[in-house]
Design a protein around this motif. Structure first.
Motif, PDB file in Angstrom:
ATOM      1  N   ASN A  51      41.703  42.595  41.583  1.00 39.63           N
ATOM      2  CA  ASN A  51      42.276  43.828  42.108  1.00 39.63           C
ATOM      3  C   ASN A  51      42.531  43.631  43.600  1.00 39.63           C
ATOM      4  O   ASN A  51      41.603  43.530  44.391  1.00 39.63           O
ATOM      5  CB  ASN A  51      41.318  45.000  41.876  1.00 39.63           C
ATOM      6  CG  ASN A  51      41.909  46.325  42.310  1.00 39.63           C
ATOM      7  OD1 ASN A  51      42.945  46.383  42.975  1.00 39.63           O
ATOM      8  ND2 ASN A  51      41.250  47.405  41.953  1.00 39.63           N
ATOM      9  N   GLU A  63      43.757  51.115  41.655  1.00 40.28           N
ATOM     10  CA  GLU A  63      44.034  49.962  40.803  1.00 40.28           C
ATOM     11  C   GLU A  63      45.546  49.873  40.611  1.00 40.28           C
ATOM     12  O   GLU A  63      46.078  50.195  39.566  1.00 40.28           O
ATOM     13  CB  GLU A  63      43.334  50.102  39.453  1.00 40.28           C
ATOM     14  CG  GLU A  63      41.833  50.001  39.527  1.00 40.28           C
ATOM     15  CD  GLU A  63      41.218  49.997  38.152  1.00 40.28           C
ATOM     16  OE1 GLU A  63      40.968  48.885  37.629  1.00 40.28           O
ATOM     17  OE2 GLU A  63      41.017  51.085  37.594  1.00 40.28           O
ATOM     18  N   PHE A  66      47.516  43.861  41.381  1.00 40.77           N
ATOM     19  CA  PHE A  66      46.643  42.882  40.751  1.00 40.77           C
ATOM     20  C   PHE A  66      47.227  41.482  40.823  1.00 40.77           C
ATOM     21  O   PHE A  66      48.448  41.303  40.868  1.00 40.77           O
ATOM     22  CB  PHE A  66      46.428  43.214  39.264  1.00 40.77           C
ATOM     23  CG  PHE A  66      45.531  44.387  39.039  1.00 40.77           C
ATOM     24  CD1 PHE A  66      44.161  44.226  38.960  1.00 40.77           C
ATOM     25  CD2 PHE A  66      46.057  45.659  38.921  1.00 40.77           C
ATOM     26  CE1 PHE A  66      43.320  45.314  38.758  1.00 40.77           C
ATOM     27  CE2 PHE A  66      45.235  46.757  38.712  1.00 40.77           C
ATOM     28  CZ  PHE A  66      43.863  46.583  38.628  1.00 40.77           C
TER      29      PHE A  66
END
Length: 131
Positions: A51, A63, A66
């Protein structure tokens, strides 16, 4: 440029020097979903879901950004672009529902074993819109 050798419990191990990153220590629902889907669909022999949202202008615990390092024999014979398309297809729901950026390192098991297992760190956020 910092090179990531291995990520263990959110600690970058660079030779003998460990550097803590600004990542949350608790894995979130989106990261878990990404991990589960990639592991199941690709039968990954190695998988890191990182993350990188903390590097961007998002709320704490977000989130949205990534990096995945996924190693699978299912990549054998596939060009890099096809590997990326496959990962994007597997994660299409996450990409439609909040994941803003996905950096992909996709290797075959043989490529991973023959490599130094070094993954370059992502560049710093430029503030969006090319700023």
């Amino acid at each position: 440029m910092i090179l990531i050798q291995r990520i263990v419990n959110n600690t970058l191990q660079l030779g003998r020097l460990n550097i803590m990153r600004g990542m949350d220590t608790v894995t979130g629902m989106v990261a878990n979903s990404i991990r589960s889907k990639l592991q199941t669909a690709l039968e990954a022999t190695h998988l890191d879901v990182i993350n990188e949202s903390y590097m961007h202008n998002v709320p704490k615990g977000a989130e949205t950004h990534f990096k995945v390092v996924v190693v699978s024999d299912k990549f054998d014979g596939l060009a890099l672009i096809k590997r990326h398309r496959l990962v994007n297809e597997i994660l299409k729901e996450e990409l439609k529902n909040g994941v803003h950026a996905l950096s992909i390192v996709a290797k075959t098991t043989k490529q991973w074993e023959e490599s130094e297992k070094i993954v370059e760190s992502s560049p710093n956020c430029r503030g969006g819109f090319g700023k």
